[in-house]
Design a protein around this motif. Sequence first.
Motif, mmCIF file in Angstrom:
data_model
loop_
_atom_site.group_PDB
_atom_site.id
_atom_site.type_symbol
_atom_site.label_atom_id
_atom_site.label_comp_id
_atom_site.label_asym_id
_atom_site.label_seq_id
_atom_site.Cartn_x
_atom_site.Cartn_y
_atom_site.Cartn_z
ATOM 1 N N UNK A 1 8.003 -4.076 -20.695
ATOM 2 C CA UNK A 1 9.454 -3.987 -20.578
ATOM 3 C C UNK A 1 9.948 -4.534 -19.236
ATOM 4 N N UNK A 2 9.313 -4.101 -18.139
ATOM 5 C CA UNK A 2 9.781 -4.498 -16.811
ATOM 6 C C UNK A 2 9.421 -5.944 -16.474
ATOM 7 N N UNK A 3 8.210 -6.368 -16.833
ATOM 8 C CA UNK A 3 7.744 -7.689 -16.401
ATOM 9 C C UNK A 3 8.254 -8.816 -17.295
ATOM 10 N N UNK B 1 0.826 -1.213 0.000
ATOM 11 C CA UNK B 1 0.000 0.000 0.000
ATOM 12 C C UNK B 1 0.856 1.256 0.000
ATOM 13 N N UNK B 2 1.932 1.232 0.784
ATOM 14 C CA UNK B 2 2.826 2.387 0.833
ATOM 15 C C UNK B 2 3.449 2.641 -0.539
ATOM 16 N N UNK B 3 3.835 1.563 -1.218
ATOM 17 C CA UNK B 3 4.420 1.685 -2.555
ATOM 18 C C UNK B 3 3.433 2.334 -3.520
ATOM 19 N N UNK B 4 2.200 1.850 -3.527
ATOM 20 C CA UNK B 4 1.188 2.372 -4.448
ATOM 21 C C UNK B 4 0.864 3.828 -4.130
ATOM 22 N N UNK B 5 0.681 4.136 -2.846
ATOM 23 C CA UNK B 5 0.337 5.508 -2.455
ATOM 24 C C UNK B 5 1.467 6.482 -2.754
ATOM 25 N N UNK B 6 2.713 6.054 -2.501
ATOM 26 C CA UNK B 6 3.840 6.939 -2.776
ATOM 27 C C UNK B 6 4.053 7.134 -4.277
ATOM 28 N N UNK C 1 10.174 -13.255 -12.820
ATOM 29 C CA UNK C 1 11.059 -14.134 -12.042
ATOM 30 C C UNK C 1 11.099 -13.725 -10.565
ATOM 31 N N UNK C 2 10.578 -12.530 -10.255
ATOM 32 C CA UNK C 2 10.525 -12.083 -8.863
ATOM 33 C C UNK C 2 9.211 -12.456 -8.194
ATOM 34 N N UNK C 3 8.408 -13.300 -8.854
ATOM 35 C CA UNK C 3 7.187 -13.805 -8.246
ATOM 36 C C UNK C 3 6.120 -12.737 -8.059
ATOM 37 N N UNK C 4 5.345 -12.901 -6.979
ATOM 38 C CA UNK C 4 4.239 -11.981 -6.711
ATOM 39 C C UNK C 4 4.737 -10.549 -6.538
ATOM 40 N N UNK D 1 5.355 -8.887 -9.840
ATOM 41 C CA UNK D 1 4.111 -8.455 -10.487
ATOM 42 C C UNK D 1 3.632 -7.131 -9.908
ATOM 43 N N UNK D 2 3.648 -7.019 -8.586
ATOM 44 C CA UNK D 2 3.210 -5.776 -7.934
ATOM 45 C C UNK D 2 4.113 -4.612 -8.336
#
Length: 257
Positions: free
Chosen positions: A215-217, A176-181, A224-227, A230-231
């Motif tokens: 590009x990133x995914x 949540x902090x990642x998305x909000x920031x 390869x970094x899993x869940x 994706x986030x």
Amino acid sequence: MSNSIKISGVVITYNEEKNIERCLASMKGICDEILVVDSFSTDRTKEICEGLGVRFVENAWKGFLDQKNFAQDITEFDYVLQLDADEEVSDQLKASILSVKKNWQSDGYFFNRFTNYCGKWIKHSGWYPDAKLRLYDRRKGNWQGLDPHPEVIMKQNVKTSNLKGDLFHYSYTSYEDHINRSAKYAKQAALAMKQMGKNPSNLKLIFSPFYRFINDYLLRGGFRDGFEGLIICKTASYYTFLKYMYLKLIHKGKSIE
């Protein structure tokens, strides 16, 4: 003949009581001066810094770009190691810096940043290897680019090299902090783009977020970094969309505050 130099370690802060001690401890033994430029924190940041005996300066916040350049301009020495408060010099990187400190050959040095995201070290997703130029001669370069992610840009015809060892980055502790920031940073980026005279583009608004995710995914291995990968990649795409959306709203005369 060796070309030994002295280094000023620099960190800008605002309410970094959870991170700052780890960061400053990693700079001890490398830096001949440690300078913290704080924008009037309301937590224990100042108390912690003064307890560690570093030089502590308070300066009103005008953005990442202005604060980082202000900080490098008031260092005692011309050779600067500038970190963020949530970063830490690894043991291998420390050894590399100590080696070039005794025999300074380049004008600036890159090293990779390795990020811990919600407890997991991210090895792909466009986050690693994440080369950063953070050790440099301030007479040969300064911070440029868009808030909130400016970078050190060196003058033409200077020499840069790469150092072994990672700069550890302890980023977000919750999704949540990642998305909000990201939404907050997108507003800052849009305002900076407006100041630079950039115009909104419907094509970029439509296609740039899609390209960023692919590009990133896919191309940079975020899957390869899993869940967590994706986030990270979806949030980067969301940030890209918001940045161009806010820029379009600004040009329409609408408030984004």
